[in-house]
Enzyme design. Structure first.
Site, PDB file in Angstrom:
ATOM      1  N   ASP A 110       0.798  -1.178  -0.231  1.00  0.00           N
ATOM      2  CA  ASP A 110      -0.057   0.010  -0.115  1.00  0.00           C
ATOM      3  C   ASP A 110       0.811   1.208  -0.036  1.00  0.00           C
ATOM      4  O   ASP A 110       1.700   1.537   0.850  1.00  0.00           O
ATOM      5  CB  ASP A 110      -0.935   0.085   1.198  1.00  0.00           C
ATOM      6  N   GLU A 164      14.626 -15.287  -0.027  1.00  0.00           N
ATOM      7  CA  GLU A 164      15.329 -16.346   0.741  1.00  0.00           C
ATOM      8  C   GLU A 164      14.031 -17.809   0.796  1.00  0.00           C
ATOM      9  O   GLU A 164      14.257 -18.754   1.128  1.00  0.00           O
ATOM     10  CB  GLU A 164      15.083 -15.961   2.092  1.00  0.00           C
TER      11      GLU A 164
HETATM   12  C1  NOJ Z   1      -4.598   2.951  -1.040  1.00  0.00           C
HETATM   13  C2  NOJ Z   1      -5.781   1.926  -0.415  1.00  0.00           C
HETATM   14  O1  NOJ Z   1      -5.912   1.191  -1.493  1.00  0.00           O
HETATM   15  C3  NOJ Z   1      -7.016   2.736   0.096  1.00  0.00           C
HETATM   16  O2  NOJ Z   1      -8.007   1.858   0.112  1.00  0.00           O
HETATM   17  C4  NOJ Z   1      -6.552   3.455   1.479  1.00  0.00           C
HETATM   18  O3  NOJ Z   1      -7.163   4.302   1.665  1.00  0.00           O
HETATM   19  C5  NOJ Z   1      -5.067   4.068   1.055  1.00  0.00           C
HETATM   20  N1  NOJ Z   1      -4.164   3.541   0.407  1.00  0.00           N
HETATM   21  C6  NOJ Z   1      -4.560   4.441   2.425  1.00  0.00           C
HETATM   22  O4  NOJ Z   1      -4.268   3.176   3.038  1.00  0.00           O
END
Ligand code: NOJ
Length: 555
Positions: free
Chosen positions: A213, A263
């Site tokens: 993310d 790994e």
């Molecule tokens: C991207 C994620 O897909 C989204 O749903 C989220 O709100 C933001 N990153 C923050 O983590």
């Protein structure tokens, strides 16, 4: 670092992800085994036959970790556990085993840019003194202005408002998303070490990969004075000079992760959620980095063959530059479902459309579904990984008219109700045409489902000729055989997007009038009406054709 660093390039056997069909599960909304209205891991396990019969290669589960759900789970309070609403670690182990038994790989979501404000480290930081070691794990600064009561900089949160929140003792902390999501300080060794522990924890439990993310956000330029970055929507510079995003330093972190991934046998894969400029995407996707990066360009593409062609050509070139494979996304949990996007005129402002409860303009759902099916078939014909979002295989539209009282996306409150946010693509799935919550679970559903969900339920489409579910199944199965075909070779056909891969062609009619069917044997068509018109391709339709070996050289 170098893209071809010896010893880090995965072997062919480990490359399962290069051409994979990955199905994204938003666990709150997929299937609810215990009937409490929220989906759970046991629900996912119960629906594995659906994913296997779809032909997916892998599933990616959005966060299921302990979380106050201030941002649907992207606010993690404990990185190495399961939220009781979603189940237990034992449920996770069962799910991992069952996923593998069904021949699927398992990808989990990692959220390294920020934690929840309920994470023990943030609770400790909040209680600690300014300048303490506990505060150094996050990004704390004194304010500006005579009494320090102005934020340290003009940085804005993605969900609206300042990216800084002040604590009672006067210091401010940074959160690029909601205040409940404080950003980590990636210069802090505890943070780096703890994420390595987390990656190992899930890898040891058998996960095959990670979706990372906000992968472009971890490293910030915090040198004083903090630079201005008021407009989050502007395009990032393509030299890594933005103070908050896509800075070169992130790649040192991913190089260390890659060593850990390698790994394992097979090496764990990773895909970056990075909204970096196209030219810098290969940095995330190289073999000594995460290995793959999302390309979201199709998400912003409207129904226009030239736009599609430019996006596809650029994506394939970028992927080739770092020996990665491209990725394709039409829908996910953050964007208006593509069946609805394509049901609207090209110039529609989607935020304004959602604000109008999906009334202005009205969707042309027949057109939207035709175009969505055509776009999906086109996407599945391309080399690389296709990421599908739960429910798109049913042809689900956005639920644009959710009552304001039920909205949970922090965007709704953070923008002072100016933007409705992303709940409309997160409404729990309809599995059966009737019954409690259309088969989602034995009880209700955390977001209300519209009556029209019943018409699109999986049970209604299963085995029905011409259904969207059937189209996905056929396409994914055929694609498996065709993925070893050659690279994309464009054919200039007026009104269409037409390309050949070896002895296989895909042609999409983007025009408003029918176009002739090229020579060859039709393998599959996105439009159930196609059969009656065998010599022409109706508008908004994709066909796959097999061509004779001797014809493959021409064109
Ligand atoms: C991207 C994620 O897909 C989204 O749903 C989220 O709100 C933001 N990153 C923050 O983590």
């Amino acid at each position: 670092m170098n893209a071809s660093t010896a010893g880090t390039t995965p072997t062919v056997a480990e490359d399962w992800w290069r051409n994979a069909v990955v199905y994204q599960i938003y666990p709150r909304s997929f299937a609810d085994a215990n009937g409490d209205g929220t989906g759970d891991l046991a629900g996912v396990a119960s629906r594995l036959p659906h994913l296997a019969s779809l032909g997916a290669d892998a599933l990616w589960i959005s966060p299921f970790y302990p979380s106050p759900l201030a941002d649907g789970g992207y606010d993690v309070a404990d990185y190495r556990n399961v939220d009781p609403r979603f189940g237990t670690l034992a449920d996770f182990t069962v799910l991992a085993d069952e996923t593998h038994r069904h021949g699927l790989k398992l990808i989990v979501d990692l959220v390294p840019n920020h934690s929840s404000d309920q994470h023990p480290w943030f609770r400790e930081a909040r209680a600690a003194e300014p300048g303490s070691a506990a505060r150094d794990r996050y990004i704390f600064r004194d304010g500006t202005g005579p009494n320090g009561d102005e934020p340290p900089s003009d940085w804005q949160s993605h969900f609206g408002g300042s990216a800084w929140t002040r604590l009672p003792d006067g210091q401010w902390y940074l959160h690029l998303f909601a205040p409940e999501q404080p950003d980590f300080n990636w210069d802090n060794p505890d943070v780096r070490a703890d994420f390595l522990t987390t990656l190992r924890f899930w890898s040891d439990l058998g996960v095959d990969g990670f979706r990372v993310d906000v992968a472009h956000g971890l490293v910030k330029d915090m040198s004083e004075p903090l630079r201005s970055q008021p407009n989050l929507d502007k395009l990032l510079p393509d030299d890594g000079s933005d103070p908050l995003y896509d800075r070169d330093g992130v790649h040192e972190i991913y190089a260390e992760w890659r060593q850990l991934f390698n790994e394992y046998t097979p090496a764990r894969m990773a895909v970056a959620e990075s909204w970096a400029p196209a030219a810098r995407r290969p940095l995330y996707a190289r073999a000594d980095g995460l290995g793959q990066a999302f390309n979201f360009d199709l998400v912003n593409a409207r129904w226009d063959s030239r736009q599609f062609r430019t996006i596809i050509t650029t994506a394939l070139e970028d992927a080739a530059r770092c020996n990665a494979s491209s990725t394709w996304v039409l829908s996910n949990h953050d964007i208006v479902r593509h069946a609805s996007r394509f049901a609207l005129p090209n110039e529609t402002d989607l935020d304004a459309w959602l604000q109008s409860d999906g009334v202005f303009p009205q969707e042309d759902r027949a057109m939207g579904l035709s175009r969505a099916r055509a776009a999906t078939l086109l996407m599945l014909a391309l080399p690389g990984s296709a990421y599908l979002y739960q429910g798109e295989e049913l042809g689900l539209f956005e639920v644009a008219d959710l009552d304001e009282a039920v909205l949970e996306d922090p965007i709704w409150t953070r923008t002072g109700h100016r933007l409705k946010g992303r709940d409309g693509c997160r409404v729990p799935l309809p599995w059966t045409e009737d019954g409690a919550s259309f088969g989602f679970g034995a009880g209700g559903s955390w977001l209300p489902q519209p009556a029209w969900f019943g018409d699109l339920a999986a049970s209604r489409q299963d085995g029905r000729k011409g259904s969207t579910l059937g189209l996905y199944r056929n396409a994914i199965s055929l694609r498996r055989a065709l993925q070893s075909a050659a690279d994309v070779e464009w054919i200039d056909t007026p009104g269409a997007l037409h390309f050949r891969r070896g002895q296989w062609e895909s042609i999409t009619n983007f025009d408003t009038t029918p176009i002739p069917v090229p020579a060859g044997t039709v393998l599959l068509g996105s439009n159930p009406a196609f059969k009656e018109q065998t010599d022409v391709i109706p508008p908004d339709t994709t066909l796959w054709l097999a061509i004779k070996p001797d014809a493959a050289g021409e064109g």
